[in-house]
Enzyme design. Structure first.
Site, PDB file in Angstrom:
ATOM      1  N   LYS A 290       0.845  -1.190   0.000  1.00 50.28           N
ATOM      2  CA  LYS A 290       0.000   0.000   0.000  1.00 50.28           C
ATOM      3  C   LYS A 290       0.882   1.242   0.000  1.00 50.28           C
ATOM      4  CE  LYS A 290      -4.279   1.614   2.192  1.00 50.28           C
ATOM      5  NZ  LYS A 290      -5.260   1.329   3.252  1.00 50.28           N
ATOM      6  N   GLU A 376     -19.090  -6.599  10.546  1.00 50.67           N
ATOM      7  CA  GLU A 376     -20.048  -5.869  11.375  1.00 50.67           C
ATOM      8  C   GLU A 376     -21.065  -6.805  12.030  1.00 50.67           C
ATOM      9  OE1 GLU A 376     -18.387  -3.024   8.377  1.00 50.67           O
ATOM     10  OE2 GLU A 376     -19.293  -5.028   8.247  1.00 50.67           O
ATOM     11  N   ARG A 404     -25.217  -3.158   7.691  1.00 54.22           N
ATOM     12  CA  ARG A 404     -24.846  -4.520   7.316  1.00 54.22           C
ATOM     13  C   ARG A 404     -25.122  -5.521   8.439  1.00 54.22           C
ATOM     14  NH1 ARG A 404     -19.136  -4.239   4.201  1.00 54.22           N
ATOM     15  NH2 ARG A 404     -20.250  -5.585   2.779  1.00 54.22           N
TER      16      ARG A 404
END
Length: 644
Positions: A290, A376, A404
């Site tokens: 990244k 979640e 969610r």
């Protein structure tokens, strides 16, 4: 530093690209040089607009390789989350608009179907790519769709979500052609957690190899030299050792990798081999970094996941100074104070420790903060289990991410009356992140649950009080919502100051119209009252604080003593205003002709823009509130009599 555009990089090869088809005419060496130019252009663009940077820099070579090998958009390419798709947008005919990213009327910061044929599936939440790509593959199997291939690019952090495994399990069962590219950078927004992260690490620490049926028939010869021997040994390795791609193979995928996701000399042959030879689900495991290629991003702890405008030479971000703390920071400070008072207070987040402020709580109480990954649903039921054990869990989740886990909120928390505390960040409109992250629906889907206490903070002081109130409330679940960004600059109260459940407050008294605010629009309601005063119209302004339970006495008094009542909230219809209307109707308060105007977000998904412009478009700024009040009272009557 200034806000003027900085010197832009020279990009002779990229200048020749108007669509991915142009990449087919480049040599492999040219594609490597093109990747360098694409990286420079991405850095330059985001330095002018702000946005997600580190993730896009990590997939530059993969982006070039995919578009060079496959026939997009006929072959469908789905980017999980979509925040890493800026290089993809540059290559797919949107370079001339790339410096409008996340600006009003400009390109979305995520993939968006209405924006380009090269974005076949819109995204912004994680772990949806494999399911949607499999859907494209199934439609193609039924004779719909032009291309032959369906490709999903998903990050290692997204693999902590159960939906990804549900999709892979189904893909393995169906056996349809599906290519999943695992972009493994060991970091989503925060470092990934859990057993899957450790498993992936064990894969890439071993020797790279390739394993799918065609390898034994010569496909391995298309790989770079160092990978050929690994490919030949793959079957033996997998049979003899519990390493390699065994988990993915168990789910029905052929496993290829790990490969260097920044080396096109590895990426291109692998993609070409898979394109030519694979007939079922294949997973390509690519190791990336990244922030790759931009030193300030590589050095930063978050790898410049999300940045404001910045100076390319130094990486210094151009953040405007603030006179008030952010709501997120106040929540973190208040929760730390609660944790110091009560060792049963714990924090739970779903891969968002920095975004929710729980990273600070975790530094103070490392054994009482749990980052469960992008999961979640699990976070909510995990919190329910802790609450059932006598703990005081604070489940800190963005409004849109809590969507969610709604079944878990209903069945595992509310149905059992468990005192889970939901800290709901990013309530209301969120500016540059647009509709995908706008917290529009949580009041509606929480306030209809029996036993749920639902609060909204009008300022940072009330947010601190609501944290303390939730700590003290053990009779059932509670939730408090608060906006993105800075507070309004009020003084913070003692962190143990609690609110009376179901009691609002009157901010100013008037006579003609009552404005009842719920949440972060209170300052605009006060400004609207000033505008009305200038027109000779006296207004009461009240802060409801609670959508459930409602302050029945306050609301009925406002209805009795005023000719018109406005409710104002940063949410969709079906939320606070609907609760108030139900109360007024059942109590007969509408029988005498009271004019009621619920002011909510419009029934549409608002595109990204500056927050102030979005609220003006939504009709929830001071001017719109004042105009609605005048309309409810009757403009002609106001002009004649003032109604003060």
């Amino acid at each position: 530093m200034t806000d003027q555009p900085q010197d832009r990089p020279r990009t002779p090869l990229l200048d020749r690209v108007s669509s991915p088809e142009d990449l087919k005419r480049f040599s492999d060496a040219d594609l490597t040089r093109l990747a360098g130019e694409l990286r420079s252009e991405t850095i330059s663009a985001v330095s002018e607009t702000g946005g997600h940077l580190g993730a896009g820099l990590g997939v530059v070579e993969l982006t070039v390789g995919i578009h060079a090998v496959f026939d997009t958009p006929r072959d469908t390419l789905v980017w999980d989350v979509g925040h890493q798709a800026y290089p993809h947008k540059i290559l797919t005919g949107r370079r001339d608009r790339i410096r409008t990213l996340r600006q009003g009327g400009g390109l979305s910061g995520f993939t968006k179907r209405s924006e380009s044929a090269y974005d076949p599936f819109g995204a912004a939440h994680s772990s949806t790519s494999i399911s949607s790509a499999l859907g494209f593959a199934a439609a193609r199997d039924l004779g719909y769709g032009e291309g032959r291939h369906s490709i999903a690019v998903i990050g290692d952090g997204a693999l902590s979500a159960g939906m990804a495994y549900e999709a892979m399990n189904n893909a393995g069962h169906l056996g349809l052609p599906l290519i999943v590219i695992l972009n493994d950078n060991e970091m989503s927004i925060a470092p990934p957690v859990g057993a899957m992260s450790r498993y992936l690490t064990s894969l890439w620490m071993g020797a790279p190899f390739q394993d799918f049926a065609a390898a034994a028939k010569g496909a391995a010869n298309l790989l770079p030299g160092p990978f050929r021997e690994g490919a030949k040994r793959a079957k033996e390795m997998l049979k003899g050792l519990a390493v390699g791609g065994t988990l993915f193979e168990a789910l029905g995928f052929s496993y290829v990798g790990p490969i260097d996701g920044h080396d096109l000399d590895q990426i291109l042959p692998v993609l070409r081999t898979v394109k030519a030879r694979a007939h079922g689900p294949v997973l390509i495991h690519a190791i990336t970094k990244k922030g790759k290629g931009y030193a300030p991003a590589e050095r930063a702890a978050d790898k410049y996941h999300g940045v404001s405008k910045f100076d390319v030479a130094t990486g210094a971000q151009k953040k405007a100074p603030s006179n008030a703390p952010s709501y997120t920071a106040v929540f973190a400070e208040a929760l730390i104070a609660a944790g110091e008072r009560d060792d049963r207070v714990v924090g739970i987040t779903a891969a968002m420790p920095d975004g929710t402020g729980l990273d600070k709580f975790g530094k103070r109480f490392p054994k009482r903060m749990y980052d469960v990954g992008i999961a979640e649903q699990h976070a909510v039921t995990f919190a329910a289990g802790m609450a059932a054990s006598g703990m005081k869990p604070f489940c800190a989740i963005y409004s849109t991410f809590l969507q969610r886990a709604y079944d878990q909120v209903v069945h595992d928390v509310a149905l059992q009356g468990l005192p889970v505390r939901f800290a709901i960040d990013r309530a209301g409109l969120v500016g540059a992140d647009g509709a995908t992250h706008a917290g529009s629906f949580d009041v509606g889907f929480l306030a209809n649950l029996p036993g749920m206490v639902v609060m909204a903070a009008a300022d940072e002081a009330d947010l601190a009080r609501m944290v303390a109130t939730s700590v003290a409330h053990d009779d059932g679940p509670s939730a408090f919502r608060y906006p993105r960004g800075e507070g309004v600059g009020v003084e913070l109260p003692p962190f143990d100051e609690v609110l009376e459940i179901g009691r609002g407050r009157v901010m100013r008294e008037g006579g003609a119209v009552a404005i009842l605010s719920f949440g972060g629009r209170l300052a605009e309601c006060m400004a609207a009252a000033e505008e009305l005063d200038a027109r000779g119209v006296s207004a009461t302004v009240a802060d409801a604080r609670f959508a459930k339970p409602l302050d029945r006495d306050l609301i009925l008094r406002l209805a009795r003593e005023h000719r018109a009542l406005l409710t104002v909230e940063e949410g969709a219809t079906g939320g606070f205003g609907s609760q108030v209307l139900h109360l007024l109707a059942t109590e007969g308060a509408l029988d005498r002709g009271l004019a009621v105007r619920p002011m909510v977000l419009p029934d549409l998904f608002l595109d990204h823009d500056a927050p102030a412009k979005m609220y003006a478009q939504a009709g929830l700024d001071a001017g719109a509130i004042a105009s609605t009040a005048l309309s409810a009272l009757g403009v002609a009557a106001i002009d004649r009599a003032g109604l003060a």
